[in-house]
Design a protein around this motif. Sequence first.
Motif, PDB file in Angstrom:
ATOM      1  N   THR A 179      58.645  39.438  18.429  1.00 58.48           N
ATOM      2  CA  THR A 179      57.999  40.299  17.318  1.00 58.48           C
ATOM      3  C   THR A 179      58.820  40.744  16.465  1.00 58.48           C
ATOM      4  O   THR A 179      59.591  41.583  16.722  1.00 58.48           O
ATOM      5  N   SER A 180      58.518  40.452  15.024  1.00 61.03           N
ATOM      6  CA  SER A 180      59.470  40.948  14.088  1.00 61.03           C
ATOM      7  C   SER A 180      59.013  42.519  14.162  1.00 61.03           C
ATOM      8  O   SER A 180      57.875  43.069  14.484  1.00 61.03           O
TER       9      SER A 180
ATOM     10  N   GLN B 276      56.193  43.566  11.899  1.00 63.56           N
ATOM     11  CA  GLN B 276      54.879  43.152  12.722  1.00 63.56           C
ATOM     12  C   GLN B 276      54.688  44.452  13.533  1.00 63.56           C
ATOM     13  O   GLN B 276      53.494  45.025  13.631  1.00 63.56           O
TER      14      GLN B 276
ATOM     15  N   ILE C   8      52.547  42.465   1.465  1.00 64.68           N
ATOM     16  CA  ILE C   8      52.684  42.169   2.815  1.00 64.68           C
ATOM     17  C   ILE C   8      51.199  41.982   3.530  1.00 64.68           C
ATOM     18  O   ILE C   8      51.235  41.030   3.928  1.00 64.68           O
ATOM     19  N   CYS C   9      50.446  43.148   3.587  1.00 69.66           N
ATOM     20  CA  CYS C   9      49.155  42.968   4.160  1.00 69.66           C
ATOM     21  C   CYS C   9      48.334  44.232   3.893  1.00 69.66           C
ATOM     22  O   CYS C   9      48.901  45.138   3.347  1.00 69.66           O
TER      23      CYS C   9
ATOM     24  N   PRO D  18      56.403  36.954  -4.659  1.00 70.55           N
ATOM     25  CA  PRO D  18      56.149  36.694  -3.159  1.00 70.55           C
ATOM     26  C   PRO D  18      56.879  37.426  -2.502  1.00 70.55           C
ATOM     27  O   PRO D  18      58.156  37.652  -2.519  1.00 70.55           O
ATOM     28  N   TYR D  19      56.299  37.828  -1.073  1.00 69.40           N
ATOM     29  CA  TYR D  19      56.975  38.471  -0.100  1.00 69.40           C
ATOM     30  C   TYR D  19      57.766  37.133   0.668  1.00 69.40           C
ATOM     31  O   TYR D  19      56.785  36.303   1.337  1.00 69.40           O
TER      32      TYR D  19
ATOM     33  N   PRO E  97      58.997  37.790   7.305  1.00 68.79           N
ATOM     34  CA  PRO E  97      58.006  37.307   8.483  1.00 68.79           C
ATOM     35  C   PRO E  97      56.675  37.636   8.142  1.00 68.79           C
ATOM     36  O   PRO E  97      56.269  38.600   7.485  1.00 68.79           O
ATOM     37  N   GLU E  98      55.835  36.632   8.465  1.00 73.02           N
ATOM     38  CA  GLU E  98      54.293  36.721   8.441  1.00 73.02           C
ATOM     39  C   GLU E  98      53.934  38.023   9.243  1.00 73.02           C
ATOM     40  O   GLU E  98      54.407  38.283  10.275  1.00 73.02           O
ATOM     41  N   VAL E  99      52.948  38.750   8.783  1.00 76.97           N
ATOM     42  CA  VAL E  99      52.384  39.786   9.377  1.00 76.97           C
ATOM     43  C   VAL E  99      50.849  39.908   9.469  1.00 76.97           C
ATOM     44  O   VAL E  99      50.357  39.309   8.693  1.00 76.97           O
ATOM     45  N   SER E 100      50.348  40.015  10.523  1.00 85.58           N
ATOM     46  CA  SER E 100      48.758  39.933  10.844  1.00 85.58           C
ATOM     47  C   SER E 100      48.555  41.536  11.403  1.00 85.58           C
ATOM     48  O   SER E 100      49.225  42.151  12.024  1.00 85.58           O
TER      49      SER E 100
END
Length: 250
Positions: free
Chosen positions: A7-8, A11, A80-81, A242-243, A246-249
Amino acid sequence: MPRNNKTSLIQKIASQAYVTFTNCSSSAIGDNKTFLEQQAELVTLLSDIRAADLKIAPPKKVSISSPQSSAVPPVTYMHICETDVFSMGVFLLKSGASIPLHDHPGMNGMLKVLYGKVNIRCYDKLDKAGSETERQFDPPLLPFQRDDVRRAMLRSSGQFSHQSGPCILTPLKDNLHEIDAVDGPAAFLDILAPPYDPDNGRDCHYYKVLQTAGKKSEQSDEDETWLLEIPQPDDFWCGGEPYPGPEVSA
């Protein structure tokens, strides 16, 4: 080297930000033990974040023979989110760039420098007493500007680098701030909770510090001052890029 955890870290920060700011009340927040404990955990995570974790790096030096175009925005933003609870992204400041003095109505915030150095000056709004509309300023205010004057206090002024802990703002303390890149470009991770939302009264307003007629001494951290709400300065605008991390949810 970037971390290889499953897990990054970014995140983990997003997940902790969601837990920290969900259902937090802006009133009497200092007395909320649970919030303070969750905020401390978020501060710990933020203190560990590095530019490499987000796959960003300081830009290479621009050749003097090929100066940047005046059309290039002084500041760019990597989204990012965003949720109903918080928004998170990275601001990148060109060398010499500034984010003008602005507010975060009813919002909490955290800022963690990723590379470079920034100087941050934070202000608190004070109760409007009416005396500021009778005070003399240099240059004098125009009649229509009198209603846009706000009494404030310089809360803090300091320099932050990637080695510094996060800069924290609350709805009542350090809520207004200006950010200047120092000695080169800089980048910082930014969390706002809840996000800006003009439809719900959370719009960004810009200010400038007014000079009181006859007052020549430098302000101290204890000094009251006066701010004038102004339109967004013509020399400031924010672009997007662009970011790459790592993808973040959330």
